[in-house]
Motif scaffolding. Structure first.
Motif, PDB file in Angstrom:
ATOM      1  N   LEU A  40      15.387   6.061  -7.436  1.00 36.94           N
ATOM      2  CA  LEU A  40      13.914   6.103  -7.080  1.00 36.94           C
ATOM      3  C   LEU A  40      13.262   7.334  -7.493  1.00 36.94           C
ATOM      4  O   LEU A  40      13.994   8.291  -7.922  1.00 36.94           O
ATOM      5  CB  LEU A  40      13.931   6.290  -5.405  1.00 36.94           C
ATOM      6  N   ARG A  41      11.917   7.397  -7.470  1.00 40.85           N
ATOM      7  CA  ARG A  41      11.296   6.439  -6.977  1.00 40.85           C
ATOM      8  C   ARG A  41      10.772   5.477  -8.121  1.00 40.85           C
ATOM      9  O   ARG A  41      10.592   4.360  -8.024  1.00 40.85           O
ATOM     10  CB  ARG A  41       9.888   6.886  -6.490  1.00 40.85           C
ATOM     11  N   PHE A  44      11.631   1.310  -8.659  1.00 43.61           N
ATOM     12  CA  PHE A  44      11.674   0.349  -7.436  1.00 43.61           C
ATOM     13  C   PHE A  44      10.905  -1.031  -7.791  1.00 43.61           C
ATOM     14  O   PHE A  44      11.340  -2.313  -7.419  1.00 43.61           O
ATOM     15  CB  PHE A  44      10.975   0.984  -6.301  1.00 43.61           C
ATOM     16  N   THR A  67      18.064   8.828  -4.756  1.00 43.90           N
ATOM     17  CA  THR A  67      16.851   9.526  -5.469  1.00 43.90           C
ATOM     18  C   THR A  67      17.423  10.747  -5.955  1.00 43.90           C
ATOM     19  O   THR A  67      18.243  11.729  -5.245  1.00 43.90           O
ATOM     20  CB  THR A  67      15.711  10.000  -4.563  1.00 43.90           C
ATOM     21  N   ARG A 166       1.491   3.988  -9.959  1.00 46.78           N
ATOM     22  CA  ARG A 166       2.839   3.120  -9.973  1.00 46.78           C
ATOM     23  C   ARG A 166       2.724   1.593  -9.630  1.00 46.78           C
ATOM     24  O   ARG A 166       3.428   0.620  -9.856  1.00 46.78           O
ATOM     25  CB  ARG A 166       3.900   3.535  -8.581  1.00 46.78           C
TER      26      ARG A 166
END
Ligand code: IMP
Ligand code: MG
Length: 176
Positions: A40-41, A44, A67, A166
């Motif tokens: 992550l991130r 995802f 992470t 994102r």
């Protein structure tokens, strides 16, 4: 709604086709026990699509998340990496597929792979959506790679610029 300052480098349809092909390759080469470890991130979105494509390809993966953070001066990633949020369970004896958005210096994936080995994983493989050629600083290669891209800063499909973009369904380049 348009995002006028971002040009499409890899389209949604191209990503979809490629993710399906990657999943078929993974299902073939990693039969049996499979624990997908998504970093992550950034990974995802890729990980979520890859998991569903793995199901379609006949695999029965489990999934966990980690992470890792690199700390260093400026904008380039340093070699100093730590686990920021850890996996939920031990991985001893498991066959691990590390999933990340992009392989650039290799610092992140090199660290994560060594950490999986240190914890006793039976095998560790690596899947990345993107790879920037010519930027590697570590001895690490991906077993499956979606796309090789030029040395441009990209966003979308999980990748961010200062925390934004994102959510874009494609890989794009921010034009300045
Ligand atoms: P590495 O440790 O240098 O291989 O860096 C990989 C990490 O840097 C990725 O997981 C991303 O979070 C980030 N990164 C590298 N290049 C880009 C980019 O072009 N856009 C967004 N994030 C990037
Ligand atoms: Mg990342």
């Amino acid at each position: 709604m348009t995002t006028p300052n971002i040009s499409i480098l890899i389209s949604e349809a191209e990503i979809k086709d490629r993710v399906q092909a990657l999943a078929q390759e993974i299902a073939r080469s990693m039969p049996g026990d499979l624990l997908v470890v998504a970093l992550l991130r950034g990974s995802f979105v890729f990980a979520a699509d890859l998991l569903r494509a793995l199901h379609a390809a006949g695999a029965r993966p489990q999934v966990d998340f980690m992470t890792v953070s690199s700390y260093g001066a400026g904008t380039t990633s340093s070699g100093t990496i730590t686990v920021h949020r850890d996996l939920s369970e031990p991985i001893e004896g498991r066959n691990i597929l590390l999933v990340d958005d992009i392989l650039e210096s290799g610092n992140t994936l090199h660290y994560a792979r060594e950490e999986m080995r240190r914890r006793g994983a039976a095998s560790v493989r690596i899947a990345v959506l993107l790879e920037k050629k010519g930027k590697l600083e570590q001895d690490v290669t991906a077993d499956v790679t979606g796309f090789s891209i030029p040395d441009r800063f990209v966003v979308g499909y999980g990748l961010d610029h200062a925390g934004y973009w994102r959510e874009l369904p494609f890989i794009g380049v921010v034009e300045d």
